[in-house]
Write an enzyme that holds these catalytic residues in place. Structure first.
Site, PDB file in Angstrom:
ATOM      1  N   ARG A 262      -2.591 -52.156 -61.946  1.00  0.00           N
ATOM      2  CA  ARG A 262      -2.424 -51.628 -62.949  1.00  0.00           C
ATOM      3  C   ARG A 262      -2.460 -50.017 -63.059  1.00  0.00           C
ATOM      4  O   ARG A 262      -3.122 -49.596 -62.292  1.00  0.00           O
ATOM      5  CB  ARG A 262      -3.449 -52.069 -63.882  1.00  0.00           C
ATOM      6  CG  ARG A 262      -3.312 -53.578 -64.530  1.00  0.00           C
ATOM      7  CD  ARG A 262      -4.327 -53.835 -65.509  1.00  0.00           C
ATOM      8  NE  ARG A 262      -4.480 -55.309 -65.700  1.00  0.00           N
ATOM      9  CZ  ARG A 262      -5.240 -55.885 -66.562  1.00  0.00           C
ATOM     10  NH1 ARG A 262      -6.159 -55.290 -67.210  1.00  0.00           N
ATOM     11  NH2 ARG A 262      -5.095 -57.158 -66.750  1.00  0.00           N
ATOM     12  N   ARG A 277     -12.366 -49.408 -63.473  1.00  0.00           N
ATOM     13  CA  ARG A 277     -11.198 -49.220 -64.077  1.00  0.00           C
ATOM     14  C   ARG A 277     -10.331 -48.873 -62.575  1.00  0.00           C
ATOM     15  O   ARG A 277     -10.154 -47.490 -62.338  1.00  0.00           O
ATOM     16  CB  ARG A 277     -10.919 -48.203 -65.264  1.00  0.00           C
ATOM     17  CG  ARG A 277      -9.519 -48.497 -65.856  1.00  0.00           C
ATOM     18  CD  ARG A 277      -9.519 -47.378 -66.893  1.00  0.00           C
ATOM     19  NE  ARG A 277     -10.513 -47.846 -68.081  1.00  0.00           N
ATOM     20  CZ  ARG A 277     -10.180 -48.760 -68.863  1.00  0.00           C
ATOM     21  NH1 ARG A 277      -9.244 -49.487 -69.070  1.00  0.00           N
ATOM     22  NH2 ARG A 277     -11.472 -48.775 -69.862  1.00  0.00           N
ATOM     23  N   GLU A 349     -16.578 -55.182 -71.013  1.00  0.00           N
ATOM     24  CA  GLU A 349     -15.781 -56.198 -70.889  1.00  0.00           C
ATOM     25  C   GLU A 349     -15.510 -56.688 -69.500  1.00  0.00           C
ATOM     26  O   GLU A 349     -15.462 -56.158 -68.497  1.00  0.00           O
ATOM     27  CB  GLU A 349     -14.452 -55.642 -71.589  1.00  0.00           C
ATOM     28  CG  GLU A 349     -13.397 -56.834 -71.471  1.00  0.00           C
ATOM     29  CD  GLU A 349     -11.990 -56.620 -71.583  1.00  0.00           C
ATOM     30  OE1 GLU A 349     -11.104 -57.119 -70.950  1.00  0.00           O
ATOM     31  OE2 GLU A 349     -11.855 -55.374 -71.857  1.00  0.00           O
ATOM     32  N   SER A 352     -11.029 -61.456 -71.029  1.00  0.00           N
ATOM     33  CA  SER A 352     -10.446 -61.332 -72.283  1.00  0.00           C
ATOM     34  C   SER A 352      -9.760 -62.759 -72.464  1.00  0.00           C
ATOM     35  O   SER A 352      -8.916 -62.942 -71.844  1.00  0.00           O
ATOM     36  CB  SER A 352      -9.581 -60.173 -72.437  1.00  0.00           C
ATOM     37  OG  SER A 352      -9.055 -60.113 -73.727  1.00  0.00           O
ATOM     38  N   ARG A 391     -15.523 -56.704 -61.623  1.00  0.00           N
ATOM     39  CA  ARG A 391     -16.343 -56.480 -62.784  1.00  0.00           C
ATOM     40  C   ARG A 391     -17.607 -57.253 -62.606  1.00  0.00           C
ATOM     41  O   ARG A 391     -18.839 -57.159 -63.012  1.00  0.00           O
ATOM     42  CB  ARG A 391     -15.827 -56.333 -64.024  1.00  0.00           C
ATOM     43  CG  ARG A 391     -14.686 -55.420 -64.200  1.00  0.00           C
ATOM     44  CD  ARG A 391     -14.380 -55.009 -65.937  1.00  0.00           C
ATOM     45  NE  ARG A 391     -13.515 -53.847 -66.103  1.00  0.00           N
ATOM     46  CZ  ARG A 391     -13.414 -53.509 -67.035  1.00  0.00           C
ATOM     47  NH1 ARG A 391     -13.898 -53.621 -68.311  1.00  0.00           N
ATOM     48  NH2 ARG A 391     -12.768 -52.186 -67.055  1.00  0.00           N
TER      49      ARG A 391
END
Length: 428
Positions: A262, A277, A349, A352, A391
């Site tokens: 990403r 991130r 988070e 999701s 994560r």
């Protein structure tokens, strides 16, 4: 992708759903574009129909030896043929404009999605407390990893730039163990089929799951018509593109462990320290393809499968129902699982899980034939993280940290770590 017929039939309901998303009414504009498309289509069809009719008249005139009439009709056909390409181009352009406009509009939220402008409008759905004592504070994962000399951001920056990391030794092994543990759990206990998909996909696949065209800047291009996947949702969901499935084939459940890429174009300045991130990370993805009446039930099932990972790792977490202003573009409804990270003294988070209805299926032309019926319907698609491996590594490091700087290996991971119970780093 939205159904223009449904918008025409109930424009007020469509606009109300857009308003819940914080958008202005669009039904009037879309209906006008559809009217323009219909007008252009009618003009092109009338041209072709007239040419077909004239061909018969020409034949009749020649049969009657009326050469003057035949010549007159042939001249009209020539004129219509000359006009044809422009009419067909206008038809194609009107269709393209409508399709592009529809493709740029986010999915309609389900009625039970809470309303809100941003993450502050999210609503807690449930939470789970770990069996072990929860740390209320502690060192952050990058402090632990760098002290062990098993997490190297400086070396990664020299190789690739910012938002990359080099993991070494037992931390690298723990990341691999986490991915293997999740895949084994989802395939042996949750009934997902393991898939090893390509991580390079074409424009059409990215359009199908709605990364393109709106989120082009968040993706990594890899040459002409290729993209590095931002998540395995893209290849897994597109496995059913341009297909007509039998109802008894559903549900289809796929899982994959892949690297993800990403650009994080919209995250400048956020989470610049550590692994939260990254431009490149590993993730276990869950994808379900269902009949429409089963998708809500499947959404709850998928959420429970993702939660099972954290329960087996004995981590504290909460589940949040995202509000209309915080949901993803393709989602009808989303649950976020947020794991407790003591280094930041907050929840972050880690998964999701979204139900997309027929939104992606329309973009992919993915359908099924209901048992006993002649017609076909669009399938419903769902996707979720099962979970983000990096994560999960962060959560384990911070929640299982010890005062001496070591990290205890959760019991669920020990079989994947050769029985190792503690990571201490080379200095120890």
């Amino acid at each position: 992708m939205h159904d223009i017929r449904a918008i025409r039939e109930n424009p007020d309901a469509f606009d109300r759903d857009l308003e819940r998303r914080g958008l202005a009414p669009l039904s009037a504009e879309l209906v006008a574009l559809d009217d323009a498309r219909k007008t252009a289509t009618s003009a092109a069809q009338a041209n072709q129909e007239r040419r077909n009719a004239l061909a018969k008249e020409i034949g009749a005139a020649k049969k009657a030896r009326d050469e003057a009439r035949a010549a007159e009709l042939m001249a009209e056909v020539a004129r219509l043929k000359e006009e044809g390409p422009a009419l067909e181009a206008a038809q194609a352009e009107a269709g393209r404009v409508l399709d592009e406009r529809l493709a740029a509009i986010p999915n309609r939220p389900k009625p039970d999605v809470p309303e809100g402008a941003d993450e502050h409008g999210n609503v807690e759905y449930r939470r789970h407390e770990a069996g072990r004592e929860r740390l209320s504070a502690g060192r952050q994962h990058f402090e632990i990893g760098e002290a062990m000399r098993l997490m190297d951001f400086e070396a990664a920056a020299k190789i690739s730039g910012s938002r990359f990391v080099v993991l070494k030794g037992q931390l690298a092994r723990m990341e691999r163990a986490l991915g293997q543990f999740m895949m084994d759990l989802h395939t042996t206990e949750h009934g997902y089929t393991e898939v090893a998909p390509p991580v390079l996909v074409r424009d059409e696949a990215m359009f199908g799951t709605a990364q393109l065209p709106k989120f082009r800047d968040d993706q990594f291009a890899a040459g002409d018509d290729f993209w590095l996947i931002p998540t395995a949702e893209v290849p897994l969901t597109n496995l059913v593109r341009e297909s007509i499935l039998a109802e008894d084939e559903l549900p289809l459940r796929f899982t994959a462990l892949t690297p993800c890429f990403r650009a994080e174009a919209g995250a400048a300045g956020r989470d610049t320290r550590g692994m939260l991130r990254q431009h490149q990370f590993n993730k276990v993805e869950l994808v379900s393809i269902t009949a429409p009446e089963k998708s809500a039930e499947e959404h709850e099932r998928m959420l429970a499968c993702a939660e099972a990972v954290l329960k087996k790792l004995d981590l504290t977490y909460r589940v949040m129902t995202l509000c209309t202003g915080d949901m993803g573009f393709a989602s009808q409804k989303t649950y976020d699982i947020e794991v407790w990270v003591p280094g930041q003294e907050t929840y972050r988070e880690i998964s999701s899980c979204s139900v997309c209805g027929e939104f992606q299926a329309r973009r992919m032309n993915a359908r099924y034939r209901p048992t006993g019926q002649k017609g076909v319907q669009f399938v419903h698609t769902l996707n979720g993280s099962g979970v983000a491996v990096g994560r999960a590594l962060i959560a384990v490091m911070e929640n299982y940290q010890n005062p001496d700087g070591s990290v205890t290996v959760p019991s669920a991971l020990q079989p994947y770590m050769g029985g190792l119970t503690r990571i201490e780093g080379p200095a120890n």
